[in-house]
Design a protein around this motif. Structure first.
Motif, PDB file in Angstrom:
ATOM      1  N   GLN A 360     -59.167  27.065   3.521  1.00  0.00           N
ATOM      2  CA  GLN A 360     -59.787  27.952   2.539  1.00  0.00           C
ATOM      3  C   GLN A 360     -60.793  28.836   3.275  1.00  0.00           C
ATOM      4  N   ASN A 366     -61.089  31.686  -4.134  1.00  0.00           N
ATOM      5  CA  ASN A 366     -59.651  31.957  -4.306  1.00  0.00           C
ATOM      6  C   ASN A 366     -59.004  32.571  -3.064  1.00  0.00           C
ATOM      7  N   LEU A 391     -52.848  22.925  -0.274  1.00  0.00           N
ATOM      8  CA  LEU A 391     -54.246  23.280  -0.575  1.00  0.00           C
ATOM      9  C   LEU A 391     -54.349  24.099  -1.858  1.00  0.00           C
ATOM     10  N   CYS A 393     -52.085  24.328  -4.339  1.00  0.00           N
ATOM     11  CA  CYS A 393     -51.582  23.644  -5.553  1.00  0.00           C
ATOM     12  C   CYS A 393     -52.396  22.398  -5.901  1.00  0.00           C
ATOM     13  N   ASP A 394     -52.808  21.639  -4.884  1.00  0.00           N
ATOM     14  CA  ASP A 394     -53.438  20.336  -5.146  1.00  0.00           C
ATOM     15  C   ASP A 394     -54.922  20.307  -4.785  1.00  0.00           C
ATOM     16  N   GLY A 395     -55.380  21.337  -4.089  1.00  0.00           N
ATOM     17  CA  GLY A 395     -56.780  21.360  -3.684  1.00  0.00           C
ATOM     18  C   GLY A 395     -57.078  20.505  -2.464  1.00  0.00           C
ATOM     19  N   ARG A 396     -56.022  19.935  -1.849  1.00  0.00           N
ATOM     20  CA  ARG A 396     -56.240  19.130  -0.628  1.00  0.00           C
ATOM     21  C   ARG A 396     -54.935  19.022   0.142  1.00  0.00           C
TER      22      ARG A 396
END
Ligand SMILES: Cc1cc2nc3c(=O)[nH]c(=O)nc-3n(C[C@H](O)[C@H](O)[C@H](O)COP(=O)(O)OP(=O)(O)OC[C@H]3O[C@@H](n4cnc5c(N)ncnc54)[C@H](O)[C@@H]3O)c2cc1C
Length: 424
Positions: A360, A366, A391, A393-396
């Motif tokens: 990120q 975003n 990252l 879609c799932d944040g990790r």
């Protein structure tokens, strides 16, 4: 102004892999913009096609290993030739380090054989000179060569089959940034210039001017669409620092020219038993690398003295005479009478630790980035695409922990670096 779900700037092998991974996770409305999808000056078009997992840092070993496994599953489509990587060492201390890293590589599922000079001579009769100066070699049989153009095509076809759009002749010239929440910014708008096709005689000149001067001449611009992305990804390869600057984010990568050439070796000059065309990649102790490519040998040497910059000049015969031929002939008599056929130059995007940047964008809600994979972008591409899709879609991260490759590591200092010594 058009709304876009995920807007990817850059449709090289990395941007295309990300688009592919996103649609395969069911993400709708993925749009890739690129000045030139054919990639006349893109690194994805100008590289050597080598794929190996024999790195010294876990994120690089694991992501290359998984990408090679993907290539194995699509071997015909990407022209995978799994003929191995031979890496020669003249420095005993470096060879000792390679021996020591072998256990770590094997633990990650990467087979590496150790060869002494007698075994090198037996298995590679082409290499008939100065092996007494070699401390040893590693040979990794699962590594090899692909057609990078076919890899990029495969990613794009899969992405398009899942509904992704690729907009050609679209140059990203600016971004507008707003506040998402206190302390976190967001990309609000992306300003793009639609570029007209150049006259056939000047098409390459037009693209080169844009990519080295970083602006579109007014007479070449057709339209100025503005896009409003939910999610924005910087996958501009060697041009990523220009976009980072527009986001107000520090980018540590620099573009560095790399030259490679096609060399013609006459079959009758090969020593008995030396089948060059059955070989994979050979990396010489001098930093020279070469492998068979069609009827020729593709050879490259990355000069440590090369200054950074957006430079595409190819030095032709002078490069061959000064850098390639002496190193080739020093290692193999077959190259004594070889001939320069043609060559080209492309850009490496080089970071302080010679590992890529993925994650990120610091301080942004975003925006994501995946760039600066030095000489490793093809062999890492599938795992990079998968990682960015996880990252978003799932944040990790899921399949592999690629968090050590976040660009913030350069702020944390050398202890956080993912330092790759085994670099050409
Ligand atoms: C000589 C050489 C040899 C190499 N050998 C190997 C190898 O053997 N194995 C390996 O794995 N890797 C190798 N590499 C590295 C590999 O090629 C790169 O890491 C990889 O191609 C990077 O892909 P990318 O998609 O990030 O960048 P690129 O392929 O460069 O794509 C970036 C795209 O961004 C576009 N663009 C730029 N600015 C803008 C803008 N403002 N707006 C819109 N579009 C824009 C460009 O047109 C381009 O298509 C080599 C590289 C070179 C130069």
């Amino acid at each position: 102004m058009e709304r876009v779900g995920v807007l990817i700037a850059g449709g090289g092998i990395i941007g295309s892999a990300i688009a592919c991974a996103l649609v395969e996770r069911g993400v709708n409305d993925v749009c890739v913009v690129d000045l030139d999808l054919a990639g006349m000056y893109a690194s994805s078009e100008l590289n050597a096609g080598g794929v190996r997992a024999t790195w010294w840092c876990e994120p690089n070993v694991a992501s290359c290993r998984d990408t090679i496994a993907f290539f194995e599953a699509h071997a015909d489509e990407v022209s995978l030739r799994q003929r191995g990587y031979l890496w020669l060492y003249d420095d005993a201390a470096k060879f000792a380090r390679a021996r020591e890293r072998r256990a770590f590589q094997e633990r990650l599922g990467v087979r590496v054989d150790l060869l002494d000079p007698a075994e090198i001579a037996r298995r590679f009769p082409l290499l008939d000179r100065n092996l007494d100066q070699i401390a040893g070699a590693t040979f990794s049989p699962r590594d090899g060569l692909v057609n990078p153009n076919a890899v990029r095509r495969l990613y794009r076809e899969r992405a398009c089959a899942g509904g992704a759009r690729f907009l050609n002749r679209h140059y990203v010239e600016g971004v507008e940034v707003g506040e998402a929440e206190p302390g976190r910014r967001r990309v609000e708008r992306v300003h793009v210039v639609e570029v007209q096709k150049g006259a056939p005689a000047d098409e390459s000149g037009l693209l080169r001017r844009i990519l080295t001067q970083h602006r579109v001449e007014p007479e070449a611009s057709l339209d100025h669409p503005s896009l409003r992305p939910e999610i924005f990804v910087n996958a501009l390869g060697a041009w990523s620092p220009l976009l980072s600057a527009r986001l107000g984010v520090r980018d540590w990568a620099v573009p560095v020219r790399r030259q490679i050439a096609m060399v013609d070796v006459r079959a009758r000059d090969l020593p008995p038993g030396a089948d060059l065309h059955g070989a994979g990649m050979i990396v010489d102790a001098s930093g020279l690398y070469f492998h068979p490519e069609g009827p020729y040998t593709l050879a490259g040497f990355s000069s440590p003295a090369e200054p950074s910059g957006y430079e595409f000049r190819y030095d032709g015969e002078a490069f061959f005479e000064a850098e390639l031929w002496p190193r080739l002939a020093h290692r193999a008599s077959a190259f004594e009478r070889c001939r320069h056929v043609r060559g080209w130059s492309g850009l490496y995007s080089v970071t302080p630790d010679c590992s890529g940047v993925l994650g990120q964008v610091p301080g942004f809600a975003n925006a994501f980035e995946a760039h600066s994979f030095t000489g490793r972008g093809v062999m890492q591409s599938w795992a990079v695409g998968r990682g960015i899709a996880e990252l978003i879609c799932d944040g990790r991260f899921g399949a592999l922990d690629l968090a050590p490759l976040a660009g913030e590591r350069f702020l944390a200092g050398p202890d956080a670096f993912v330092k790759e010594d085994l670099h050409i």
